[in-house]
Design a protein around this motif. Structure first.
Motif, PDB file in Angstrom:
ATOM      1  N   PRO A   4       6.623   3.208  77.279  1.00  0.00           N
ATOM      2  CA  PRO A   4       5.816   3.987  77.234  1.00  0.00           C
ATOM      3  C   PRO A   4       4.807   3.944  78.487  1.00  0.00           C
ATOM      4  O   PRO A   4       4.617   2.735  79.066  1.00  0.00           O
ATOM      5  CB  PRO A   4       4.835   3.829  76.022  1.00  0.00           C
ATOM      6  N   THR A   5       4.281   4.943  78.997  1.00  0.00           N
ATOM      7  CA  THR A   5       3.452   4.897  80.261  1.00  0.00           C
ATOM      8  C   THR A   5       1.909   4.476  79.891  1.00  0.00           C
ATOM      9  O   THR A   5       1.363   5.182  78.762  1.00  0.00           O
ATOM     10  CB  THR A   5       3.373   6.059  80.802  1.00  0.00           C
ATOM     11  N   ASP A   6       1.259   3.541  80.424  1.00  0.00           N
ATOM     12  CA  ASP A   6      -0.266   3.186  80.093  1.00  0.00           C
ATOM     13  C   ASP A   6      -0.962   3.687  81.020  1.00  0.00           C
ATOM     14  O   ASP A   6      -0.999   2.979  82.223  1.00  0.00           O
ATOM     15  CB  ASP A   6      -0.373   1.758  79.620  1.00  0.00           C
ATOM     16  N   PHE A  30      14.830  20.104  88.125  1.00  0.00           N
ATOM     17  CA  PHE A  30      15.905  19.066  88.089  1.00  0.00           C
ATOM     18  C   PHE A  30      15.910  18.551  86.679  1.00  0.00           C
ATOM     19  O   PHE A  30      16.681  17.662  86.620  1.00  0.00           O
ATOM     20  CB  PHE A  30      15.614  17.987  89.253  1.00  0.00           C
ATOM     21  N   GLU A  31      15.066  19.105  85.697  1.00  0.00           N
ATOM     22  CA  GLU A  31      15.062  18.416  84.618  1.00  0.00           C
ATOM     23  C   GLU A  31      16.139  18.023  83.804  1.00  0.00           C
ATOM     24  O   GLU A  31      16.401  16.880  83.115  1.00  0.00           O
ATOM     25  CB  GLU A  31      13.960  19.245  83.767  1.00  0.00           C
ATOM     26  N   VAL A  37      13.726  10.736  85.922  1.00  0.00           N
ATOM     27  CA  VAL A  37      12.984  10.713  87.071  1.00  0.00           C
ATOM     28  C   VAL A  37      11.875  12.002  87.312  1.00  0.00           C
ATOM     29  O   VAL A  37      10.717  11.878  87.392  1.00  0.00           O
ATOM     30  CB  VAL A  37      13.957  10.987  88.588  1.00  0.00           C
ATOM     31  N   THR A  38      12.434  13.038  86.601  1.00  0.00           N
ATOM     32  CA  THR A  38      11.619  14.201  86.445  1.00  0.00           C
ATOM     33  C   THR A  38      10.503  13.918  85.401  1.00  0.00           C
ATOM     34  O   THR A  38       9.512  14.496  85.716  1.00  0.00           O
ATOM     35  CB  THR A  38      12.325  15.568  86.156  1.00  0.00           C
ATOM     36  N   GLU A  39      10.784  13.203  84.222  1.00  0.00           N
ATOM     37  CA  GLU A  39       9.883  12.691  83.488  1.00  0.00           C
ATOM     38  C   GLU A  39       8.683  12.022  84.017  1.00  0.00           C
ATOM     39  O   GLU A  39       7.572  12.135  83.858  1.00  0.00           O
ATOM     40  CB  GLU A  39      10.564  12.081  82.323  1.00  0.00           C
ATOM     41  N   SER A  46       0.453  14.673  85.772  1.00  0.00           N
ATOM     42  CA  SER A  46      -0.312  14.993  84.796  1.00  0.00           C
ATOM     43  C   SER A  46      -1.405  14.124  84.756  1.00  0.00           C
ATOM     44  O   SER A  46      -2.681  14.358  84.244  1.00  0.00           O
ATOM     45  CB  SER A  46       0.313  14.767  83.223  1.00  0.00           C
ATOM     46  N   ARG A  47      -1.298  13.016  85.352  1.00  0.00           N
ATOM     47  CA  ARG A  47      -2.665  12.075  85.608  1.00  0.00           C
ATOM     48  C   ARG A  47      -3.169  12.143  87.005  1.00  0.00           C
ATOM     49  O   ARG A  47      -4.303  11.563  86.934  1.00  0.00           O
ATOM     50  CB  ARG A  47      -2.142  10.329  85.345  1.00  0.00           C
TER      51      ARG A  47
END
Length: 148
Positions: A4-6, A30-31, A37-39, A46-47
């Motif tokens: 998970p991204t913090d 490219f999703e 990678v696209t995620e 988004s941040r």
């Protein structure tokens, strides 16, 4: 499965509106082919703090920037961050659709970030310097870099 991204542990980044729009479209296209990678790219977008292109600090990594950086796994490297069609690692041009390319976008000189390589190992990257290539004919001039 990716960790998970913090957001709290990641540095603040800034992206210009033109890069944001182009990168969001690129990630969408490219999703299905490069989902992880696209995620990661969409997470970084988004941040990011969005600013008008003319308000971007000169030392912020944007598309076309020439970035000198070091990682915990390598000595200093100099690469230009480019779109996939312009990528040519032998000539120092790295695609935004690589883990390290995605990690670089929006950083400024002196900032560090932890990124996950294709083999799943985590690395720390620190930006040493950022320069912007001159505009030529309405676009960015790609530079061949001496990686000496």
């Amino acid at each position: 499965m990716r960790e998970p991204t913090d957001f709290a542990s990641k540095p603040d980044i800034v992206i210009g509106t033109t890069d944001y729009e182009r990168l969001e479209g690129l990630a969408s296209s490219f999703e299905t082919r490069l989902p992880s990678v696209t995620e990661d790219l969409l997470t970084e977008l988004s941040r990011a703090r969005l600013v008008p292109d003319g308000a971007l600090p000169a030392d912020s990594v944007r598309m076309g920037s020439v970035v000198r950086f070091r990682t915990d796994a390598t000595d200093e490297k100099t690469l230009q961050l480019v779109f996939p069609g312009d990528a040519d690692i032998a000539n120092g041009r790295i695609s935004i659709l690589t883990p390290i390319g995605t990690a670089l976008i929006g950083l400024s000189a002196g900032q560090s970030i932890t990124w996950c390589a294709n083999d799943g190992r985590r690395h720390r990257l620190t930006v040493v310097s950022v320069s912007q290539p001159p505009l030529v004919g309405g676009g960015l001039e790609l530079q061949c870099l001496d990686r000496g």
